[in-house]
Design a protein around this motif. Structure first.
Motif, PDB file in Angstrom:
ATOM      1  N   GLY A 158      24.786 -44.546 -39.258  1.00 13.40           N
ATOM      2  CA  GLY A 158      24.440 -45.132 -37.971  1.00 13.40           C
ATOM      3  C   GLY A 158      23.055 -45.733 -37.863  1.00 13.40           C
ATOM      4  O   GLY A 158      22.687 -46.252 -36.814  1.00 13.40           O
ATOM      5  N   VAL A 159      22.276 -45.694 -38.930  1.00  6.84           N
ATOM      6  CA  VAL A 159      20.892 -46.182 -38.846  1.00  6.84           C
ATOM      7  C   VAL A 159      20.836 -47.667 -38.510  1.00  6.84           C
ATOM      8  O   VAL A 159      19.952 -48.111 -37.777  1.00  6.84           O
ATOM      9  N   THR A 160      21.796 -48.463 -39.012  1.00  2.24           N
ATOM     10  CA  THR A 160      21.764 -49.893 -38.731  1.00  2.24           C
ATOM     11  C   THR A 160      22.250 -50.209 -37.318  1.00  2.24           C
ATOM     12  O   THR A 160      22.079 -51.330 -36.848  1.00  2.24           O
ATOM     13  N   GLU A 161      22.821 -49.224 -36.659  1.00  4.30           N
ATOM     14  CA  GLU A 161      23.201 -49.388 -35.256  1.00  4.30           C
ATOM     15  C   GLU A 161      22.041 -49.000 -34.339  1.00  4.30           C
ATOM     16  O   GLU A 161      21.952 -49.479 -33.209  1.00  4.30           O
ATOM     17  N   ARG A 162      21.161 -48.147 -34.825  1.00 10.96           N
ATOM     18  CA  ARG A 162      20.014 -47.703 -34.037  1.00 10.96           C
ATOM     19  C   ARG A 162      18.777 -48.572 -34.244  1.00 10.96           C
ATOM     20  O   ARG A 162      17.918 -48.631 -33.366  1.00 10.96           O
ATOM     21  N   ARG A 163      18.668 -49.197 -35.397  1.00 15.12           N
ATOM     22  CA  ARG A 163      17.463 -49.959 -35.760  1.00 15.12           C
ATOM     23  C   ARG A 163      17.827 -51.378 -36.165  1.00 15.12           C
ATOM     24  O   ARG A 163      18.840 -51.610 -36.834  1.00 15.12           O
ATOM     25  N   ALA A 164      16.968 -52.316 -35.811  1.00 15.90           N
ATOM     26  CA  ALA A 164      17.149 -53.715 -36.197  1.00 15.90           C
ATOM     27  C   ALA A 164      16.887 -53.863 -37.692  1.00 15.90           C
ATOM     28  O   ALA A 164      16.082 -53.113 -38.269  1.00 15.90           O
ATOM     29  N   PRO A 165      17.529 -54.830 -38.338  1.00 21.00           N
ATOM     30  CA  PRO A 165      17.315 -55.030 -39.778  1.00 21.00           C
ATOM     31  C   PRO A 165      15.841 -55.258 -40.149  1.00 21.00           C
ATOM     32  O   PRO A 165      15.367 -54.726 -41.150  1.00 21.00           O
ATOM     33  N   HIS A 166      15.113 -56.010 -39.314  1.00 21.41           N
ATOM     34  CA  HIS A 166      13.701 -56.257 -39.637  1.00 21.41           C
ATOM     35  C   HIS A 166      12.875 -54.976 -39.504  1.00 21.41           C
ATOM     36  O   HIS A 166      11.929 -54.774 -40.257  1.00 21.41           O
ATOM     37  N   TRP A 167      13.234 -54.078 -38.582  1.00 20.18           N
ATOM     38  CA  TRP A 167      12.541 -52.795 -38.469  1.00 20.18           C
ATOM     39  C   TRP A 167      12.769 -51.978 -39.740  1.00 20.18           C
ATOM     40  O   TRP A 167      11.832 -51.391 -40.285  1.00 20.18           O
ATOM     41  N   LEU A 168      14.019 -51.955 -40.207  1.00 16.88           N
ATOM     42  CA  LEU A 168      14.332 -51.214 -41.434  1.00 16.88           C
ATOM     43  C   LEU A 168      13.546 -51.772 -42.621  1.00 16.88           C
ATOM     44  O   LEU A 168      13.009 -51.003 -43.432  1.00 16.88           O
ATOM     45  N   MET A 169      13.477 -53.095 -42.724  1.00 20.42           N
ATOM     46  CA  MET A 169      12.706 -53.717 -43.814  1.00 20.42           C
ATOM     47  C   MET A 169      11.240 -53.303 -43.730  1.00 20.42           C
ATOM     48  O   MET A 169      10.626 -52.969 -44.755  1.00 20.42           O
ATOM     49  N   ASN A 170      10.664 -53.327 -42.543  1.00 21.73           N
ATOM     50  CA  ASN A 170       9.259 -52.937 -42.394  1.00 21.73           C
ATOM     51  C   ASN A 170       9.056 -51.473 -42.780  1.00 21.73           C
ATOM     52  O   ASN A 170       8.091 -51.128 -43.458  1.00 21.73           O
ATOM     53  N   PHE A 171       9.986 -50.610 -42.379  1.00 23.42           N
ATOM     54  CA  PHE A 171       9.827 -49.186 -42.689  1.00 23.42           C
ATOM     55  C   PHE A 171      10.006 -48.915 -44.178  1.00 23.42           C
ATOM     56  O   PHE A 171       9.253 -48.136 -44.767  1.00 23.42           O
ATOM     57  N   ILE A 172      10.974 -49.555 -44.798  1.00 21.91           N
ATOM     58  CA  ILE A 172      11.219 -49.332 -46.224  1.00 21.91           C
ATOM     59  C   ILE A 172      10.041 -49.825 -47.060  1.00 21.91           C
ATOM     60  O   ILE A 172       9.636 -49.175 -48.024  1.00 21.91           O
ATOM     61  N   THR A 173       9.471 -50.960 -46.687  1.00 19.26           N
ATOM     62  CA  THR A 173       8.397 -51.549 -47.497  1.00 19.26           C
ATOM     63  C   THR A 173       7.011 -51.114 -47.058  1.00 19.26           C
ATOM     64  O   THR A 173       6.050 -51.330 -47.798  1.00 19.26           O
ATOM     65  N   ASN A 174       6.883 -50.492 -45.897  1.00 20.38           N
ATOM     66  CA  ASN A 174       5.572 -50.188 -45.329  1.00 20.38           C
ATOM     67  C   ASN A 174       5.625 -48.906 -44.493  1.00 20.38           C
ATOM     68  O   ASN A 174       5.304 -48.926 -43.311  1.00 20.38           O
ATOM     69  N   PRO A 175       6.038 -47.776 -45.081  1.00 18.89           N
ATOM     70  CA  PRO A 175       6.300 -46.588 -44.263  1.00 18.89           C
ATOM     71  C   PRO A 175       5.065 -45.936 -43.647  1.00 18.89           C
ATOM     72  O   PRO A 175       5.143 -45.439 -42.519  1.00 18.89           O
ATOM     73  N   ASP A 176       3.940 -45.925 -44.337  1.00 17.51           N
ATOM     74  CA  ASP A 176       2.792 -45.152 -43.858  1.00 17.51           C
ATOM     75  C   ASP A 176       2.294 -45.550 -42.471  1.00 17.51           C
ATOM     76  O   ASP A 176       2.150 -44.688 -41.600  1.00 17.51           O
ATOM     77  N   PRO A 177       2.007 -46.839 -42.206  1.00 26.49           N
ATOM     78  CA  PRO A 177       1.537 -47.170 -40.855  1.00 26.49           C
ATOM     79  C   PRO A 177       2.590 -46.921 -39.780  1.00 26.49           C
ATOM     80  O   PRO A 177       2.251 -46.574 -38.652  1.00 26.49           O
ATOM     81  N   MET A 178       3.846 -47.067 -40.142  1.00 29.27           N
ATOM     82  CA  MET A 178       4.894 -46.824 -39.145  1.00 29.27           C
ATOM     83  C   MET A 178       5.022 -45.337 -38.846  1.00 29.27           C
ATOM     84  O   MET A 178       5.244 -44.956 -37.695  1.00 29.27           O
TER      85      MET A 178
END
Length: 159
Positions: free
Chosen positions: A97-117
């Motif tokens: 369900g993660v792709t239903e809760r989060r936008a694709p661009h949010w997921l990309m930002n979190f996967i590639t840049n987790p620390d600031p998020m």
């Protein structure tokens, strides 16, 4: 007798935790500074995340099965020691369900840049309180991250 069992178990646990560390390019003091620095939440957009991706430069269409398969392979190596494809928590939260809760661009930002998020996003901070372990930066390329997002979409039933 107890020491003969406890010591190997502790060593195995240490190896397992160390395997989640990714590329290890960041020094621990740098990570500590990031996690204890005050977050600039006034400019943080929780629907976008922190990073270079937004709704204008990262969108998804029909499922790309080949890309999703590549994402499955990468996830087996980089993600599944901490995540499951179900809603069950392992070390980190389950992916169902993660792709239903989060936008694709949010997921990309979190996967590639987790620390600031992790430092700025209230929902991610709440998840950290449940999981007790920060998601390590796996130093994935943009293409690798795209394939993982596509695999997550497939896991959630995208066509």
């Amino acid at each position: 007798m107890k020491n003969k069992i406890i010591i190997p178990v502790c060593l195995l646990a240490a190896l397992f935790i160390g395997a989640c560390g990714g590329g290890g390019n960041q020094q621990s003091s740098e990570t500590e500074k990031t996690s204890t620095a005050p977050a600039d939440n006034a400019t943080y957009d929780p629907t976008r995340g922190e990073g270079k991706f937004d709704a204008n430069n990262f969108t998804v269409g029909a499922l790309d099965a080949a890309l999703a398969e590549k994402g499955s392979t990468i996830s087996n190596t980089k993600c599944f020691s901490c995540h499951k494809t179900t809603d069950e928590k392992l070390v980190g939260p389950g992916w169902k369900g993660v792709t239903e809760r989060r936008a694709p661009h949010w997921l990309m930002n979190f996967i590639t840049n987790p620390d600031p998020m992790i430092d700025k996003d209230p929902e991610v901070q709440a998840q950290l309180e449940l999981c007790l372990v920060r998601m390590p930066n796996q130093n994935l390329t943009e293409d690798e991250a795209k394939s993982i997002v596509e695999f997550m979409r497939k896991n959630d039933g995208a066509k």
